[in-house]
Design an enzyme around this catalytic site. Structure first.
Site, PDB file in Angstrom:
ATOM      1  N   SER A 101      -7.169  -3.912   7.742  1.00  0.00           N
ATOM      2  CA  SER A 101      -7.996  -4.645   8.707  1.00  0.00           C
ATOM      3  C   SER A 101      -8.000  -3.935  10.055  1.00  0.00           C
ATOM      4  O   SER A 101      -9.023  -3.892  10.742  1.00  0.00           O
ATOM      5  CB  SER A 101      -7.472  -6.070   8.894  1.00  0.00           C
ATOM      6  OG  SER A 101      -7.537  -6.782   7.692  1.00  0.00           O
ATOM      7  N   ARG A 111       0.818  -1.211   0.000  1.00  0.00           N
ATOM      8  CA  ARG A 111       0.000   0.000   0.000  1.00  0.00           C
ATOM      9  C   ARG A 111       0.844   1.250   0.000  1.00  0.00           C
ATOM     10  O   ARG A 111       0.364   2.326  -0.349  1.00  0.00           O
ATOM     11  CB  ARG A 111      -0.922  -0.001   1.236  1.00  0.00           C
ATOM     12  CG  ARG A 111      -2.022  -1.021   1.164  1.00  0.00           C
ATOM     13  CD  ARG A 111      -2.648  -1.237   2.513  1.00  0.00           C
ATOM     14  NE  ARG A 111      -1.619  -1.665   3.459  1.00  0.00           N
ATOM     15  CZ  ARG A 111      -1.851  -2.017   4.708  1.00  0.00           C
ATOM     16  NH1 ARG A 111      -3.076  -1.989   5.178  1.00  0.00           N
ATOM     17  NH2 ARG A 111      -0.880  -2.401   5.492  1.00  0.00           N
TER      18      ARG A 111
END
Ligand code: PNS
Length: 172
Positions: free
Chosen positions: A133, A89
């Protein structure tokens, strides 16, 4: 080619789903491997995380969901994987990922068919790059009405949303 996509998946996000689907396009088979680490506290049990992933990929015949404990390198050899798949990311992700990749390659260096397993990185799709998450868990923990929260809904599957509601409902 068989790819292994390992992770904690606590819970699976739309970011993970994107990486898995794009990885599966590059391979004959993609094994999503959920880490079972009794020393790490997770919101969802391994069985729950596996079930959420199985639901997310139920119509994708190339993708299998499994769990593993111990070293990823050993599991990858046992499953006959050709490479490990990870999503990136940000540049910060790469710092830790480069270390994992180096160790996984060294640990599998003695396997003649692998000559040290390589890690393939896929950049997160830009619109999903800020999903994680841990953010899902944190926002959900402080959101009384998870169903009404569009931010959470855009980050997880409908089944994972129900599972989160049950989890936090039970915990309150
Ligand atoms: O989703 P995560 O938590 O970023 O995934 C991390 C994971 C599961 C890929 C990593 O912790 C891992 O591979 N653990 C297995 C144990 C292992 O092999 N450790 C040595 C790596 S050098």
């Amino acid at each position: 080619m068989t790819l292994i996509y390992p992770g904690s998946f606590d819970p699976v996000t739309t970011g993970h789903i994107d990486i898995a689907q794009r990885g599966a396009k590059l391979a004959d088979r993609l094994i999503i491997a959920v880490l079972d680490n009794p020393n790490k506290k997770t919101l969802f049990t391994v069985a729950e995380r596996v079930e959420l992933l199985k639901d997310a990929f139920k119509s994708d015949i190339k993708i299998e969901v499994d769990s593993f404990s111990g070293l990823l390198a050993e599991y990858a050899v046992i499953r006959g994987a050709n490479a490990i798949l990870r999503g990136l990311r940000s540049p910060t992700d790469f710092e830790s990922e480069a270390r994992y990749a180096a160790y996984n390659k060294m640990l599998t260096g003695a396997e003649p068919h692998l000559d040290g397993i390589d890690t393939i990185y896929l950049p997160a799709s830009p619109h999903l790059a800020f999903i994680s998450s841990s953010i899902v868990r944190e926002v959900a923990a402080h959101t009384p009405d998870i169903n009404g929260n569009n931010v959470i809904s855009s980050m997880i599957t409908p089944v994972a949303r129900v599972a989160l509601i049950e989890k936090f409902g039970r915990m309150k």
